[in-house]
Design a protein around this motif. Structure first.
Motif, PDB file in Angstrom:
ATOM      1  N   THR A 143      -0.865   4.120 -10.606  1.00  0.00           N
ATOM      2  CA  THR A 143      -0.457   2.776 -10.204  1.00  0.00           C
ATOM      3  C   THR A 143       0.989   2.780  -9.732  1.00  0.00           C
ATOM      4  OG1 THR A 143      -1.973   1.795 -11.824  1.00  0.00           O
ATOM      5  CG2 THR A 143      -0.240   0.380 -10.946  1.00  0.00           C
ATOM      6  N   GLY A 144       1.856   3.452 -10.503  1.00  0.00           N
ATOM      7  CA  GLY A 144       3.254   3.572 -10.102  1.00  0.00           C
ATOM      8  C   GLY A 144       3.411   4.327  -8.807  1.00  0.00           C
ATOM      9  N   LEU A 145       2.582   5.360  -8.616  1.00  0.00           N
ATOM     10  CA  LEU A 145       2.625   6.135  -7.378  1.00  0.00           C
ATOM     11  C   LEU A 145       2.227   5.283  -6.184  1.00  0.00           C
ATOM     12  CD1 LEU A 145       3.110   9.075  -6.406  1.00  0.00           C
ATOM     13  CD2 LEU A 145       0.646   9.438  -6.618  1.00  0.00           C
ATOM     14  N   TYR A 146       1.243   4.407  -6.391  1.00  0.00           N
ATOM     15  CA  TYR A 146       0.799   3.526  -5.317  1.00  0.00           C
ATOM     16  C   TYR A 146       1.912   2.566  -4.908  1.00  0.00           C
ATOM     17  CZ  TYR A 146      -1.489  -0.440  -3.083  1.00  0.00           C
ATOM     18  OH  TYR A 146      -1.808  -1.456  -2.219  1.00  0.00           O
ATOM     19  N   PHE A 147       2.546   1.910  -5.890  1.00  0.00           N
ATOM     20  CA  PHE A 147       3.604   0.949  -5.573  1.00  0.00           C
ATOM     21  C   PHE A 147       4.823   1.633  -4.971  1.00  0.00           C
ATOM     22  CE2 PHE A 147       1.300  -1.758  -8.688  1.00  0.00           C
ATOM     23  CZ  PHE A 147       1.151  -2.878  -7.888  1.00  0.00           C
ATOM     24  N   LEU A 148       5.097   2.853  -5.407  1.00  0.00           N
ATOM     25  CA  LEU A 148       6.221   3.601  -4.847  1.00  0.00           C
ATOM     26  C   LEU A 148       5.988   3.922  -3.381  1.00  0.00           C
ATOM     27  CD1 LEU A 148       8.892   5.122  -5.245  1.00  0.00           C
ATOM     28  CD2 LEU A 148       7.552   7.122  -5.930  1.00  0.00           C
ATOM     29  N   SER A 149       4.781   4.399  -3.063  1.00  0.00           N
ATOM     30  CA  SER A 149       4.457   4.715  -1.668  1.00  0.00           C
ATOM     31  C   SER A 149       4.432   3.450  -0.816  1.00  0.00           C
ATOM     32  CB  SER A 149       3.105   5.429  -1.585  1.00  0.00           C
ATOM     33  OG  SER A 149       2.065   4.616  -2.084  1.00  0.00           O
ATOM     34  N   ASP A 150       3.934   2.346  -1.407  1.00  0.00           N
ATOM     35  CA  ASP A 150       3.883   1.077  -0.670  1.00  0.00           C
ATOM     36  C   ASP A 150       5.286   0.565  -0.356  1.00  0.00           C
ATOM     37  OD1 ASP A 150       2.172  -1.198   0.306  1.00  0.00           O
ATOM     38  OD2 ASP A 150       3.401  -2.295  -1.129  1.00  0.00           O
ATOM     39  N   SER A 151       6.190   0.683  -1.336  1.00  0.00           N
ATOM     40  CA  SER A 151       7.564   0.225  -1.110  1.00  0.00           C
ATOM     41  C   SER A 151       8.273   1.099  -0.091  1.00  0.00           C
ATOM     42  CB  SER A 151       8.335   0.232  -2.429  1.00  0.00           C
ATOM     43  OG  SER A 151       8.422   1.546  -2.955  1.00  0.00           O
ATOM     44  N   MET A 152       7.962   2.379  -0.081  1.00  0.00           N
ATOM     45  CA  MET A 152       8.569   3.289   0.891  1.00  0.00           C
ATOM     46  C   MET A 152       8.075   2.991   2.301  1.00  0.00           C
ATOM     47  SD  MET A 152       8.573   6.891  -1.212  1.00  0.00           S
ATOM     48  CE  MET A 152       9.361   7.793   0.116  1.00  0.00           C
ATOM     49  N   ASN A 153       6.815   2.600   2.421  1.00  0.00           N
ATOM     50  CA  ASN A 153       6.261   2.265   3.733  1.00  0.00           C
ATOM     51  C   ASN A 153       6.886   0.996   4.302  1.00  0.00           C
ATOM     52  OD1 ASN A 153       4.520   4.441   3.900  1.00  0.00           O
ATOM     53  ND2 ASN A 153       2.856   3.371   2.851  1.00  0.00           N
ATOM     54  N   HIS A 154       7.240   0.069   3.403  1.00  0.00           N
ATOM     55  CA  HIS A 154       7.814  -1.192   3.846  1.00  0.00           C
ATOM     56  C   HIS A 154       9.341  -1.155   3.923  1.00  0.00           C
ATOM     57  CE1 HIS A 154       3.771  -2.562   2.729  1.00  0.00           C
ATOM     58  NE2 HIS A 154       3.975  -3.557   3.579  1.00  0.00           N
TER      59      HIS A 154
END
Length: 227
Positions: free
Chosen positions: A190-201
């Motif tokens: 879950t943390g990995l998902y939010f980290l990648s999502d924040s990096m994309n944005h």
């Protein structure tokens, strides 16, 4: 010739010919590294020379394993060198031969597609990924996918499967998953998902630099929006 051309070793205490699983895993690891390197290289550069060489070597290695003698396969010889001081883990030779036959068949298809006919098709990407999956599974987890398939299609129960997976047994406490372990795994992904999502944005630094340069070029009083 039977002295040199055979499959499986006769070991005291085992009713059927066996192979050392530690050598097989080491051989899979030795092939895994160039497999990944050749796949990435061909994908990025679109140059298939390295892949052609690897596919040919892979096919020859598995041909020797299956039709001549595993003792003479280059990858297994190198693997034996590294694990020679470890206690052998013997597994049934039949299921390993079946698993290696799958590898040989895939390499044979790749040999004709890439080396002989040089056909540009997405099929070769799928076969490459499949081979890498088989090699990685055996190297990292000790799971022989081909051996599992052999176990499924055989009417008679095979003997001496890798990791003793053919034997029905109760898992030890250390092998069982706890709720805390599963929770930590879920939190990690879950943390990995939010980290990648924040990096994309995240804002592109190149775009920010371009905006900054434009602002620097503006004259005072001429960059504002018109009313």
């Amino acid at each position: 010739m039977k002295k040199y051309i055979y499959f499986g070793e006769s070991v005291d205490g085992y009713d059927i010919p066996v192979l050392n699983e530690r050598e097989a895993r080491a051989g899979a690891g030795i092939l895994l590294l160039p497999a990944i390197a050749s796949f990435v290289n061909s994908y990025i550069t679109h140059n298939f020379i390295f892949t052609k060489i690897f596919v040919t070597v892979f096919m020859i290695d598995f041909f020797i394993r299956i039709f001549i003698n595993p003792n003479y396969a280059p990858s297994l010889i190198i693997g034996r060198f590294f694990v020679q001081n470890q206690t052998p883990e013997y597994v049934g030779a039949k299921q390993k031969r079946f698993a290696w036959s799958i590898g040989f068949l895939l390499s044979l298809i790749m040999f004709f597609i890439i080396v002989i006919f040089e056909i540009m098709t997405t099929i070769k990407i799928g076969i490459c990924l499949l081979c890498i999956t088989f090699l990685f599974s055996e190297t990292a987890f000790g799971i022989c996918i081909g051996c599992i398939l052999y176990q499924k299609i055989q009417k008679n129960k095979p003997l001496y499967c890798p990791g003793n997976v053919c034997v029905v047994k109760t898992k030890d406490k250390i092998q069982q998953f706890s709720k805390l372990q599963m929770t930590s795994l879920v939190l990690f992904f879950t943390g990995l998902y939010f980290l990648s999502d924040s990096m994309n944005h995240a804002k592109d630094p190149n775009i920010e630099e371009e905006r900054y340069m434009k602002q620097m070029k503006c004259e005072t009083g001429k960059c504002g929006s018109s009313m």
